[in-house]
Design a protein around this motif. Sequence first.
Motif, PDB file in Angstrom:
ATOM      1  N   LEU A 144       0.839  -1.193   0.000  1.00 40.79           N
ATOM      2  CA  LEU A 144       0.000   0.000   0.000  1.00 40.79           C
ATOM      3  C   LEU A 144       0.878   1.248   0.000  1.00 40.79           C
ATOM      4  O   LEU A 144       0.624   2.191  -0.753  1.00 40.79           O
ATOM      5  CB  LEU A 144      -0.938  -0.005   1.209  1.00 40.79           C
ATOM      6  CG  LEU A 144      -1.803   1.249   1.379  1.00 40.79           C
ATOM      7  CD1 LEU A 144      -2.702   1.442   0.158  1.00 40.79           C
ATOM      8  CD2 LEU A 144      -2.625   1.156   2.651  1.00 40.79           C
ATOM      9  N   GLU A 145       1.918   1.238   0.825  1.00 43.78           N
ATOM     10  CA  GLU A 145       2.799   2.404   0.893  1.00 43.78           C
ATOM     11  C   GLU A 145       3.429   2.696  -0.471  1.00 43.78           C
ATOM     12  O   GLU A 145       3.468   3.844  -0.926  1.00 43.78           O
ATOM     13  CB  GLU A 145       3.908   2.189   1.928  1.00 43.78           C
ATOM     14  CG  GLU A 145       4.846   3.379   2.027  1.00 43.78           C
ATOM     15  CD  GLU A 145       5.982   3.172   3.027  1.00 43.78           C
ATOM     16  OE1 GLU A 145       6.877   4.031   3.046  1.00 43.78           O
ATOM     17  OE2 GLU A 145       5.977   2.173   3.770  1.00 43.78           O
ATOM     18  N   ASP A 190       2.297   1.844  -3.436  1.00 45.21           N
ATOM     19  CA  ASP A 190       1.257   2.301  -4.359  1.00 45.21           C
ATOM     20  C   ASP A 190       0.897   3.765  -4.105  1.00 45.21           C
ATOM     21  O   ASP A 190       0.747   4.548  -5.044  1.00 45.21           O
ATOM     22  CB  ASP A 190       0.001   1.435  -4.236  1.00 45.21           C
ATOM     23  CG  ASP A 190       0.216   0.012  -4.714  1.00 45.21           C
ATOM     24  OD1 ASP A 190       1.262  -0.269  -5.328  1.00 45.21           O
ATOM     25  OD2 ASP A 190      -0.679  -0.820  -4.465  1.00 45.21           O
ATOM     26  N   LEU A 191       0.759   4.126  -2.831  1.00 38.51           N
ATOM     27  CA  LEU A 191       0.437   5.516  -2.491  1.00 38.51           C
ATOM     28  C   LEU A 191       1.560   6.458  -2.918  1.00 38.51           C
ATOM     29  O   LEU A 191       1.301   7.541  -3.440  1.00 38.51           O
ATOM     30  CB  LEU A 191       0.156   5.661  -0.994  1.00 38.51           C
ATOM     31  CG  LEU A 191      -1.138   5.035  -0.503  1.00 38.51           C
ATOM     32  CD1 LEU A 191      -1.223   5.106   1.022  1.00 38.51           C
ATOM     33  CD2 LEU A 191      -2.347   5.693  -1.138  1.00 38.51           C
ATOM     34  N   ARG A 192       2.795   6.050  -2.718  1.00 38.98           N
ATOM     35  CA  ARG A 192       3.924   6.877  -3.155  1.00 38.98           C
ATOM     36  C   ARG A 192       3.888   7.085  -4.665  1.00 38.98           C
ATOM     37  O   ARG A 192       4.106   8.190  -5.161  1.00 38.98           O
ATOM     38  CB  ARG A 192       5.251   6.253  -2.740  1.00 38.98           C
ATOM     39  CG  ARG A 192       5.537   6.361  -1.269  1.00 38.98           C
ATOM     40  CD  ARG A 192       6.919   5.738  -0.941  1.00 38.98           C
ATOM     41  NE  ARG A 192       7.158   5.746   0.463  1.00 38.98           N
ATOM     42  CZ  ARG A 192       7.661   6.784   1.142  1.00 38.98           C
ATOM     43  NH1 ARG A 192       7.959   7.888   0.500  1.00 38.98           N
ATOM     44  NH2 ARG A 192       7.857   6.715   2.433  1.00 38.98           N
ATOM     45  N   LEU A 207       1.022   9.520  -5.548  1.00 42.71           N
ATOM     46  CA  LEU A 207       1.350  10.897  -5.172  1.00 42.71           C
ATOM     47  C   LEU A 207       2.435  11.482  -6.066  1.00 42.71           C
ATOM     48  O   LEU A 207       2.382  12.658  -6.419  1.00 42.71           O
ATOM     49  CB  LEU A 207       1.745  10.967  -3.700  1.00 42.71           C
ATOM     50  CG  LEU A 207       0.594  10.681  -2.730  1.00 42.71           C
ATOM     51  CD1 LEU A 207       1.104  10.633  -1.294  1.00 42.71           C
ATOM     52  CD2 LEU A 207      -0.515  11.714  -2.877  1.00 42.71           C
TER      53      LEU A 207
END
Length: 106
Positions: A43-44, A46-48, A51
Amino acid sequence: MAARAGVSTATLYRRWSSKDDLVIAAAADYHETLDTQSDSGSLEGDLRAVLRAKAATLTGEGGRLMQALIGEATQNTALAEAPHRRLPHTGAPTGGGGGTAGGRPR
């Protein structure tokens, strides 16, 4: 825009009835060119990736235009409502408790 496309303004207005409609269609086309789909395995990660893509959108080649559109949307109701009507659903939660089912709005 007409000169760049090599057509008359009448040609543009046959396809789009107003400047707002033309801008909304152009923004929707631009949106389709953005690739924010990522599967890094976390998840981290993917979020990076998402963004970073959003930051590139606002600072890259089309960034000034996108910032201007966002600013104009504060004064222009049609432009402000356009993402809800015209841009494809991303499957991302929007809040408000509506939820999604199978990546689609309920």
